[in-house]
Design an enzyme around this catalytic site. Sequence first.
Site, PDB file in Angstrom:
ATOM      1  N   ARG A   1       0.834  -1.216   0.000  1.00 25.31           N
ATOM      2  CA  ARG A   1       0.000   0.000   0.000  1.00 25.31           C
ATOM      3  C   ARG A   1       0.862   1.257   0.000  1.00 25.31           C
ATOM      4  O   ARG A   1       0.396   2.347  -0.306  1.00 25.31           O
ATOM      5  CB  ARG A   1      -0.967  -0.018   1.199  1.00 25.31           C
ATOM      6  CG  ARG A   1      -1.970   1.138   1.215  1.00 25.31           C
ATOM      7  CD  ARG A   1      -3.221   0.865   2.070  1.00 25.31           C
ATOM      8  NE  ARG A   1      -2.931   0.150   3.288  1.00 25.31           N
ATOM      9  CZ  ARG A   1      -2.361   0.667   4.385  1.00 25.31           C
ATOM     10  NH1 ARG A   1      -2.057   1.950   4.414  1.00 25.31           N
ATOM     11  NH2 ARG A   1      -2.136  -0.081   5.437  1.00 25.31           N
TER      12      ARG A   1
ATOM     13  N   TYR B   1     -16.335  18.377 -14.891  1.00 23.12           N
ATOM     14  CA  TYR B   1     -16.700  16.965 -14.829  1.00 23.12           C
ATOM     15  C   TYR B   1     -17.746  16.751 -13.732  1.00 23.12           C
ATOM     16  O   TYR B   1     -17.563  17.230 -12.612  1.00 23.12           O
ATOM     17  CB  TYR B   1     -15.435  16.130 -14.555  1.00 23.12           C
ATOM     18  CG  TYR B   1     -15.758  14.682 -14.388  1.00 23.12           C
ATOM     19  CD1 TYR B   1     -16.190  13.926 -15.472  1.00 23.12           C
ATOM     20  CD2 TYR B   1     -15.667  14.066 -13.148  1.00 23.12           C
ATOM     21  CE1 TYR B   1     -16.530  12.596 -15.321  1.00 23.12           C
ATOM     22  CE2 TYR B   1     -15.994  12.731 -12.994  1.00 23.12           C
ATOM     23  CZ  TYR B   1     -16.430  12.004 -14.085  1.00 23.12           C
ATOM     24  OH  TYR B   1     -16.767  10.686 -13.928  1.00 23.12           O
TER      25      TYR B   1
ATOM     26  N   ASP C   1      -7.585  20.127 -13.865  1.00 27.62           N
ATOM     27  CA  ASP C   1      -7.896  18.806 -14.402  1.00 27.62           C
ATOM     28  C   ASP C   1      -7.518  18.836 -15.887  1.00 27.62           C
ATOM     29  O   ASP C   1      -8.193  19.480 -16.690  1.00 27.62           O
ATOM     30  CB  ASP C   1      -9.391  18.507 -14.196  1.00 27.62           C
ATOM     31  CG  ASP C   1      -9.778  17.103 -14.657  1.00 27.62           C
ATOM     32  OD1 ASP C   1      -9.104  16.553 -15.557  1.00 27.62           O
ATOM     33  OD2 ASP C   1     -10.781  16.572 -14.143  1.00 27.62           O
TER      34      ASP C   1
ATOM     35  N   LYS D   1      -8.856   7.945 -19.452  1.00 32.43           N
ATOM     36  CA  LYS D   1      -9.214   8.502 -20.749  1.00 32.43           C
ATOM     37  C   LYS D   1      -8.019   8.422 -21.707  1.00 32.43           C
ATOM     38  O   LYS D   1      -7.580   7.346 -22.030  1.00 32.43           O
ATOM     39  CB  LYS D   1      -9.730   9.930 -20.560  1.00 32.43           C
ATOM     40  CG  LYS D   1     -10.747  10.070 -19.406  1.00 32.43           C
ATOM     41  CD  LYS D   1     -12.045   9.347 -19.644  1.00 32.43           C
ATOM     42  CE  LYS D   1     -12.946   9.255 -18.419  1.00 32.43           C
ATOM     43  NZ  LYS D   1     -13.227  10.463 -17.684  1.00 32.43           N
TER      44      LYS D   1
HETATM   45  C1  LIG Z   1     -13.695  10.816 -16.451  1.00 34.20           C
HETATM   46  C2  LIG Z   1     -13.231  12.110 -15.875  1.00 34.20           C
HETATM   47  C3  LIG Z   1     -12.939  12.214 -14.500  1.00 34.20           C
HETATM   48  C4  LIG Z   1     -13.149  11.063 -13.539  1.00 34.20           C
HETATM   49  O1  LIG Z   1     -12.169  10.077 -13.679  1.00 34.20           O
HETATM   50  P1  LIG Z   1     -12.409   8.516 -13.329  1.00 34.20           P
HETATM   51  O2  LIG Z   1     -11.152   7.886 -13.792  1.00 34.20           O
HETATM   52  O3  LIG Z   1     -13.649   8.071 -14.033  1.00 34.20           O
HETATM   53  O4  LIG Z   1     -12.581   8.430 -11.837  1.00 34.20           O
HETATM   54  C5  LIG Z   1     -12.466  13.422 -14.046  1.00 34.20           C
HETATM   55  N1  LIG Z   1     -12.305  14.493 -14.858  1.00 34.20           N
HETATM   56  C6  LIG Z   1     -12.574  14.422 -16.178  1.00 34.20           C
HETATM   57  C7  LIG Z   1     -12.375  15.633 -17.035  1.00 34.20           C
HETATM   58  C8  LIG Z   1     -13.053  13.240 -16.722  1.00 34.20           C
HETATM   59  O5  LIG Z   1     -13.344  13.192 -18.035  1.00 34.20           O
END
Ligand SMILES: *Cc1c(COP(=O)(O)O)cnc(C)c1O
Length: 355
Positions: A49, A100, A171, A196
């Site tokens: 961990r 998001y 982000d 993504k």
């Molecule tokens: C999908 C997404 C998230 C969330 O990420 P997960 O891997 O699904 O937890 C956060 N920010 C953006 C811009 C996203 O497209």
Amino acid sequence: MDTENAAAYSAATRVVTAGRPARTPGAPVGPGIELSSTYVAGAGPTYGRFGNRTWSSFEQVLGDLEGGRALAFSSGMAAISACILLTPPGGMVVVPQHVYNGTTTLLDQLAAEGRLSVRRVDPTDTAATVAALDGADTIWLESPTNPMLEVCDLPTVLAAARDREVLSIVDNTFNTPLLARPLEVGADLVVHSVTKYLSGHSDVVLGAVVTTDDALHERLRGHRTLRGAIPGPHGTWLALRGMRTLHLRMERACATAAELVSRLTAHGAVSQVRYPGFGAIICLEPKGGRAAAERLERDVRLWLPATSLGGVESSLERRRRHAGEPASVPEALVRLSVGIEDVEDLWADLAAALG
Ligand SMILES: *Cc1c(COP(=O)(O)O)cnc(C)c1O
């Protein structure tokens, strides 16, 4: 990789070469999947961990590309939650009206619990966004925003945040470090849904945070360890494997997106196209409102009707089908994630489904 020369290589080379084992005779070309919950005592890692060498290889590549030190998390939301919770109790978070929707829901929930308060802004209004920083503790940014694709003047807003000692978090999921490097223009933290583009094959859920600030890095590492927000070695390895072709995938997806935007803009069945001029996410509104958007989702054969984005396969969805999407997102708005298939095949399918 010869690390002394690493900085001399472009990102398109470093995405391939970073995070490799040392070039010694008999060494493997890539890192292994380290499956161990514990380690022989005395030196190095101690427990699964706390650290894992597959995470470290992934983190080296992403950290190198973003220009900071990366930490892998179990998902984008685990990374986002760790960053938001750096806000002191009772603190104020500035956030664009559209981001998001997991981030929006998390902030709303923390606000309802009295943990923090939230101030929403239009990120395209730079003066209003800067003014909102007075008395704030944290600013959250996406540029472009999801799903409205609003673009923020990041250098100006991030510099204003720094002047006021407001923690800034960007982000960068939609851009990847190949299109934008927010740490270089003053962000304290960069967050990714590695799920993504970075992993790119719609087969793993993973997140990451990158920073140049050692103290923030240690706080986030402590959060990951104590809350157990750790990725699995298999998923991390898949993300690392996927990242090796990030530059090729982005190049193709962005070129195809730009071509589709010019054709969609001229298409008689489309009332609005949103595209910030870069990236591979497009939002369109077909004429005929929600019903026409639902027909588009139903009638495509090549485009995948699905949520998420950033995979090699092109996908689309009407965002308001999710209850959490704000009412200011048009009912007919369909978000397209352009993949790497042939542009003519993508266009033919889209044009036929638009009718
Ligand atoms: C999908 C997404 C998230 C969330 O990420 P997960 O891997 O699904 O937890 C956060 N920010 C953006 C811009 C996203 O497209």
